[in-house]
Design a protein around this motif. Sequence first.
Motif, PDB file in Angstrom:
ATOM      1  N   ARG A  48     -10.178 -52.233  24.145  1.00 51.61           N
ATOM      2  CA  ARG A  48     -10.359 -51.004  23.023  1.00 51.61           C
ATOM      3  C   ARG A  48      -8.937 -50.758  22.662  1.00 51.61           C
ATOM      4  NH1 ARG A  48     -15.359 -48.609  25.294  1.00 51.61           N
ATOM      5  NH2 ARG A  48     -16.730 -49.945  24.696  1.00 51.61           N
ATOM      6  N   TYR A  87      -6.546 -52.922  21.228  1.00 53.95           N
ATOM      7  CA  TYR A  87      -7.230 -52.549  19.750  1.00 53.95           C
ATOM      8  C   TYR A  87      -6.991 -51.624  19.099  1.00 53.95           C
ATOM      9  CZ  TYR A  87      -9.776 -56.479  16.308  1.00 53.95           C
ATOM     10  OH  TYR A  87      -9.565 -56.671  14.932  1.00 53.95           O
ATOM     11  N   PHE A 109      -8.526 -49.423  18.729  1.00 51.80           N
ATOM     12  CA  PHE A 109      -9.905 -49.024  18.587  1.00 51.80           C
ATOM     13  C   PHE A 109      -9.613 -47.315  18.460  1.00 51.80           C
ATOM     14  CE2 PHE A 109     -14.530 -48.758  19.177  1.00 51.80           C
ATOM     15  CZ  PHE A 109     -15.110 -49.686  17.722  1.00 51.80           C
ATOM     16  N   ARG A 154      -3.715 -55.832  14.012  1.00 48.25           N
ATOM     17  CA  ARG A 154      -5.108 -56.684  14.019  1.00 48.25           C
ATOM     18  C   ARG A 154      -4.056 -58.427  13.416  1.00 48.25           C
ATOM     19  NH1 ARG A 154      -9.507 -52.741  13.229  1.00 48.25           N
ATOM     20  NH2 ARG A 154      -9.173 -51.098  15.456  1.00 48.25           N
ATOM     21  N   VAL A 196      -9.829 -60.878  18.226  1.00 50.84           N
ATOM     22  CA  VAL A 196     -11.247 -60.388  19.445  1.00 50.84           C
ATOM     23  C   VAL A 196     -12.352 -61.109  19.343  1.00 50.84           C
ATOM     24  CG1 VAL A 196     -12.613 -58.566  20.005  1.00 50.84           C
ATOM     25  CG2 VAL A 196     -10.319 -58.126  19.051  1.00 50.84           C
ATOM     26  N   PRO A 242     -15.573 -61.297  20.754  1.00 53.69           N
ATOM     27  CA  PRO A 242     -16.500 -60.550  21.062  1.00 53.69           C
ATOM     28  C   PRO A 242     -17.588 -61.114  22.079  1.00 53.69           C
ATOM     29  CG  PRO A 242     -17.248 -60.213  18.882  1.00 53.69           C
ATOM     30  CD  PRO A 242     -16.013 -60.761  19.377  1.00 53.69           C
ATOM     31  N   VAL A 285     -20.213 -60.879  15.460  1.00 50.18           N
ATOM     32  CA  VAL A 285     -21.393 -60.876  14.531  1.00 50.18           C
ATOM     33  C   VAL A 285     -20.980 -61.123  12.871  1.00 50.18           C
ATOM     34  CG1 VAL A 285     -21.124 -58.242  12.498  1.00 50.18           C
ATOM     35  CG2 VAL A 285     -21.069 -57.842  14.520  1.00 50.18           C
ATOM     36  N   TYR A 289     -13.927 -67.029   7.600  1.00 51.84           N
ATOM     37  CA  TYR A 289     -13.957 -65.826   7.122  1.00 51.84           C
ATOM     38  C   TYR A 289     -12.047 -65.293   8.085  1.00 51.84           C
ATOM     39  CZ  TYR A 289     -14.583 -60.214   7.859  1.00 51.84           C
ATOM     40  OH  TYR A 289     -13.693 -59.517   7.581  1.00 51.84           O
ATOM     41  N   LYS A 304      -8.028 -67.859  12.719  1.00 55.26           N
ATOM     42  CA  LYS A 304      -7.171 -66.788  12.717  1.00 55.26           C
ATOM     43  C   LYS A 304      -5.757 -66.977  12.867  1.00 55.26           C
ATOM     44  CE  LYS A 304      -7.058 -62.286  14.070  1.00 55.26           C
ATOM     45  NZ  LYS A 304      -7.266 -60.739  14.249  1.00 55.26           N
TER      46      LYS A 304
HETATM   47  P1  ADP Z   1     -10.178 -58.404  11.952  1.00 55.27           P
HETATM   48  O1  ADP Z   1      -9.272 -57.631  11.595  1.00 55.27           O
HETATM   49  O2  ADP Z   1      -9.368 -59.707  12.343  1.00 55.27           O
HETATM   50  O3  ADP Z   1     -11.286 -58.600  10.719  1.00 55.27           O
HETATM   51  P2  ADP Z   1     -12.512 -57.645  13.243  1.00 55.27           P
HETATM   52  O4  ADP Z   1     -12.054 -55.684  13.637  1.00 55.27           O
HETATM   53  O5  ADP Z   1     -13.594 -57.567  12.112  1.00 55.27           O
HETATM   54  O6  ADP Z   1     -11.454 -58.191  12.807  1.00 55.27           O
HETATM   55  O7  ADP Z   1     -12.804 -57.427  15.022  1.00 55.27           O
HETATM   56  C1  ADP Z   1     -13.226 -58.519  15.278  1.00 55.27           C
HETATM   57  C2  ADP Z   1     -14.279 -58.395  15.571  1.00 55.27           C
HETATM   58  O8  ADP Z   1     -14.025 -58.328  16.835  1.00 55.27           O
HETATM   59  C3  ADP Z   1     -15.600 -58.158  15.080  1.00 55.27           C
HETATM   60  O9  ADP Z   1     -16.874 -59.085  15.421  1.00 55.27           O
HETATM   61  C4  ADP Z   1     -15.854 -56.753  15.697  1.00 55.27           C
HETATM   62  O10 ADP Z   1     -17.102 -56.195  15.887  1.00 55.27           O
HETATM   63  C5  ADP Z   1     -14.943 -57.128  16.659  1.00 55.27           C
HETATM   64  N1  ADP Z   1     -14.280 -55.485  17.335  1.00 55.27           N
HETATM   65  C6  ADP Z   1     -13.332 -55.052  16.978  1.00 55.27           C
HETATM   66  N2  ADP Z   1     -13.388 -53.760  17.563  1.00 55.27           N
HETATM   67  C7  ADP Z   1     -13.061 -53.916  18.769  1.00 55.27           C
HETATM   68  C8  ADP Z   1     -13.930 -53.378  19.956  1.00 55.27           C
HETATM   69  N3  ADP Z   1     -12.811 -52.482  20.891  1.00 55.27           N
HETATM   70  N4  ADP Z   1     -14.183 -54.144  21.115  1.00 55.27           N
HETATM   71  C9  ADP Z   1     -15.174 -55.087  21.440  1.00 55.27           C
HETATM   72  N5  ADP Z   1     -14.717 -55.591  19.822  1.00 55.27           N
HETATM   73  C10 ADP Z   1     -14.167 -55.592  18.802  1.00 55.27           C
END
Ligand code: ADP
Length: 231
Positions: A48, A51, A53, A79, A84, A86, A90, A102, A159
């Motif tokens: 996290r 990233y 977060f 980003r 990522v 996960p 989702v 996407y 990506k």
């Molecule tokens: P992008 O900017 O590439 O669209 P997102 O921020 O939407 O990326 O995150 C991509 C995926 O990673 C999503 O499924 C999100 O839930 C997951 N994700 C984002 N941040 C974290 C985190 N800190 N820890 C775990 N999963 C994360």
Amino acid sequence: DGEIVFDNVSFTYDGRKPAIRGVSFRVPKGGSVALVGESGAGKSTILRLLYRFYDLKENEGRILVDGQDIRDVTQASLRKAVGVVPQDAVLFNANIAYNIGYGKLGSSLEEVEEAAKAAQMHDRIMSFPAKYETEVGERGIRLSGGEKQRVAIARTLLKNPPILLLDEATSALDTSTERDIQKALQNLVRGRSSLSIAHRLSTIANADLILVLKDGQIIEQGNHEQLLKLN
Ligand code: ADP
Ligand code: ADP
């Protein structure tokens, strides 16, 4: 590019004891580092933080990507560089091709198909992922955890980021699913720097460096062979 450096990083969630303490390690460009340790050891916190977060405070150390403190980089460009995967992806209520596409807006169906193929997920990309029994109609398919992870892998392939954060699923998978995911992961990790929360033995065995975490600290590190000798 894709070098990652954690330099004496500590982090405390509000009102808690430190989640990680004095963590230092380096992932060279194209290298792979696996994080292992019990639940609560601090593995997710490390991902996290990379990233963004959560942001580190001044006195909590530094995280560098290609020599640059990530606090000095915009969230958007970080980003772009970091993909990522996960544990539990989702998915949108749209077909699988869209869910993969996407990863890179404006990509062609050809590119989506190529990514789906590399992730062993090319079978039913025009189908809709179904959450509920009643949605499993003519076009709806229920995706297993492993399949969802392969959609996330295909999305990230598209990506095409130099850095990968992987949170491997903990649940036991059947052998053929395991084999498919392994192939998909190999395709994804090749040529990129990766930092994985590792549960799969294959990921641990193939990592250049394994970090063993306990109570927020690195207590052992080395490659697979070196760690085996310790025990
Ligand atoms: P992008 O900017 O590439 O669209 P997102 O921020 O939407 O990326 O995150 C991509 C995926 O990673 C999503 O499924 C999100 O839930 C997951 N994700 C984002 N941040 C974290 C985190 N800190 N820890 C775990 N999963 C994360
Ligand atoms: P792991 O990924 O190894 O299971 P985590 O990084 O999730 O470990 O957790 C490290 C420590 O931080 C644990 O004590 C956990 O309870 C705590 N923690 C994790 N996430 C949060 C949060 N969002 N808020 C408060 N405490 C958290």
